[in-house]
Design a protein around this motif. Structure first.
Motif, PDB file in Angstrom:
ATOM      1  N   ALA A 188     -23.491  31.474  71.035  1.00  0.00           N
ATOM      2  CA  ALA A 188     -24.873  31.955  71.002  1.00  0.00           C
ATOM      3  C   ALA A 188     -25.252  32.700  72.276  1.00  0.00           C
ATOM      4  O   ALA A 188     -26.222  33.460  72.286  1.00  0.00           O
ATOM      5  N   GLN A 189     -24.496  32.485  73.368  1.00  0.00           N
ATOM      6  CA  GLN A 189     -24.829  33.136  74.636  1.00  0.00           C
ATOM      7  C   GLN A 189     -23.978  34.369  74.921  1.00  0.00           C
ATOM      8  O   GLN A 189     -24.343  35.189  75.764  1.00  0.00           O
ATOM      9  N   LYS A 190     -22.869  34.510  74.204  1.00  0.00           N
ATOM     10  CA  LYS A 190     -22.002  35.665  74.430  1.00  0.00           C
ATOM     11  C   LYS A 190     -22.677  36.950  73.954  1.00  0.00           C
ATOM     12  O   LYS A 190     -23.570  36.925  73.095  1.00  0.00           O
ATOM     13  N   GLU A 191     -22.215  38.069  74.475  1.00  0.00           N
ATOM     14  CA  GLU A 191     -22.619  39.367  73.947  1.00  0.00           C
ATOM     15  C   GLU A 191     -21.642  39.775  72.852  1.00  0.00           C
ATOM     16  O   GLU A 191     -20.435  39.557  72.974  1.00  0.00           O
ATOM     17  N   LEU A 192     -22.181  40.358  71.774  1.00  0.00           N
ATOM     18  CA  LEU A 192     -21.306  40.799  70.684  1.00  0.00           C
ATOM     19  C   LEU A 192     -20.307  41.823  71.190  1.00  0.00           C
ATOM     20  O   LEU A 192     -19.140  41.833  70.792  1.00  0.00           O
ATOM     21  N   HIS A 193     -20.752  42.694  72.045  1.00  0.00           N
ATOM     22  CA  HIS A 193     -19.885  43.632  72.760  1.00  0.00           C
ATOM     23  C   HIS A 193     -20.520  43.881  74.123  1.00  0.00           C
ATOM     24  O   HIS A 193     -21.718  43.606  74.321  1.00  0.00           O
ATOM     25  N   PRO A 194     -19.794  44.343  75.100  1.00  0.00           N
ATOM     26  CA  PRO A 194     -20.344  44.529  76.445  1.00  0.00           C
ATOM     27  C   PRO A 194     -21.620  45.369  76.436  1.00  0.00           C
ATOM     28  O   PRO A 194     -21.655  46.476  75.895  1.00  0.00           O
ATOM     29  N   GLY A 195     -22.692  44.791  76.984  1.00  0.00           N
ATOM     30  CA  GLY A 195     -23.965  45.490  77.060  1.00  0.00           C
ATOM     31  C   GLY A 195     -24.884  45.252  75.874  1.00  0.00           C
ATOM     32  O   GLY A 195     -26.037  45.709  75.887  1.00  0.00           O
ATOM     33  N   CYS A 196     -24.433  44.536  74.853  1.00  0.00           N
ATOM     34  CA  CYS A 196     -25.257  44.277  73.670  1.00  0.00           C
ATOM     35  C   CYS A 196     -26.230  43.141  73.953  1.00  0.00           C
ATOM     36  O   CYS A 196     -25.816  42.014  74.244  1.00  0.00           O
ATOM     37  N   LYS A 197     -27.518  43.428  73.882  1.00  0.00           N
ATOM     38  CA  LYS A 197     -28.547  42.420  74.130  1.00  0.00           C
ATOM     39  C   LYS A 197     -29.231  41.976  72.834  1.00  0.00           C
ATOM     40  O   LYS A 197     -30.057  41.059  72.843  1.00  0.00           O
ATOM     41  N   THR A 198     -28.896  42.627  71.732  1.00  0.00           N
ATOM     42  CA  THR A 198     -29.561  42.335  70.455  1.00  0.00           C
ATOM     43  C   THR A 198     -28.898  41.188  69.706  1.00  0.00           C
ATOM     44  O   THR A 198     -29.576  40.329  69.149  1.00  0.00           O
ATOM     45  N   PHE A 199     -27.561  41.176  69.709  1.00  0.00           N
ATOM     46  CA  PHE A 199     -26.832  40.178  68.929  1.00  0.00           C
ATOM     47  C   PHE A 199     -25.825  39.451  69.806  1.00  0.00           C
ATOM     48  O   PHE A 199     -25.193  40.045  70.685  1.00  0.00           O
ATOM     49  N   SER A 200     -25.687  38.167  69.512  1.00  0.00           N
ATOM     50  CA  SER A 200     -24.541  37.401  69.980  1.00  0.00           C
ATOM     51  C   SER A 200     -23.610  37.246  68.784  1.00  0.00           C
ATOM     52  O   SER A 200     -24.006  37.537  67.651  1.00  0.00           O
TER      53      SER A 200
END
Length: 304
Positions: free
Chosen positions: A146-158
């Motif tokens: 839940a805390q990871k970024e889906l991709h580097p710089g992604c703030k919308t989705f984990s």
């Protein structure tokens, strides 16, 4: 059309014979090019194509399948209004998807109890304040996802919120399980999204850790018994002796005739009481209900 005759055990009584004739008259206008139609008897279960005469003989010999309540293969129309999206429903869905705050961490805290994010999980404590059994290792992994970024710089989705959104869309649009093969395509098309799960199996396992899983119960071919509790170890139906599994000549995995997906009630009630968003409604009858003699303001005011 009256279909009560389908459950009559005496296949030679007048009511059953009249019912079969009415069914045959309806099915007569819906034959294929070879003059055949699906046979809805208890033995064929709409899986075999037969001539109309053979279908009629099967209905007298084996009886009508109890589960075939809507004769969709034989001309009975279906009301599709509930499956058609109106502009308002599309707008409502779009509005829901625009909500950025998924409150995923809040939900995990409600399920797993007040867990500090900067300290290790105590494996000896395997239940929260509500008495719901939890697995500390599993919830630790979910918090990480839940805390990871889906991709580097992604703030919308984990990875976790993206998966929940995707599963929600799958349910709303009735995607098949095989359609989740697109996860592998997304992983190849967007190498930066290395945290996307590779298959529907992996996605289902992760959501099961959230307590959103179900139990599978094998069902008799004729819907007359569940292979559950005292019948769990049986290989044949206790009513008719029908095999629990499809014929596979003993090769490979045994495939059940039918499967029921059971969603346990108690864990879901506990979940409703654990969330601050729903607990108010769950406790309304106890804390907010106003009881006035002689006044019916809510079904709870009625005499029990």
């Amino acid at each position: 059309m009256d279909k009560s005759w389908m459950r009559i055990s005496n296949c030679l009584c007048k009511e059953y014979v009249d019912g079969v004739k009415a069914f045959v008259n309806l099915a007569e206008n819906h034959l294929n090019e070879e003059g055949k139609t699906r046979c809805p008897c208890r033995n064929c279960q709409n899986m075999e194509l037969k001539s109309l005469d053979d279908v009629e003989r099967h209905l007298y010999r084996h009886g009508m399948s109890f589960s075939y309540q809507r004769w969709v293969f034989h001309g009975e129309e279906i009301d599709l209004s509930s499956y058609i999206q109106t502009p308002s429903s599309i707008n409502d869905t779009a509005h829901i998807e625009e909500v950025e705050d998924d409150e995923m961490l809040e939900m995990l805290n409600e399920i797993g109890g007040p867990i500090q994010m900067d300290c290790g999980l105590d494996e000896s404590n395997n239940s929260n304040a509500s008495g719901v059994h939890i697995n500390a290792d599993k919830f630790g992994e979910l918090f990480d996802e839940a805390q990871k970024e889906l991709h580097p710089g992604c703030k919308t989705f984990s990875p976790l919120t993206f998966l929940v959104k995707l599963m929600h869309i799958k349910v709303l649009n009735r995607w098949s399980n095989k359609s989740f093969y697109m996860l592998q395509i997304l992983e190849k098309a967007f190498p930066a999204c290395a945290n996307i799960l590779a298959s529907y199996y992996d996605a289902k396992n992760m959501l099961r850790d959230l307590g959103l899983g179900y139990e599978t119960i094998h069902v008799c071919k004729y819907d007359c018994a569940l292979f559950w509790k005292e019948h769990e170890g049986r290989d044949h139906c206790p009513e008719y002796g029908e095999s629990r599994y499809k014929n596979n000549d003993g090769k490979g995995k045994k495939i059940p005739q039918k499967v029921l997906r059971y969603f346990p009630l108690k864990p879901r009630l506990k979940r409703l009481f654990m969330s601050k968003h729903t607990v108010v409604d769950m406790r309304w009858h106890k804390e907010k209900h106003i009881d006035i003699d002689g006044v019916l303001r809510h079904p709870v005011d009625a005499e029990g």
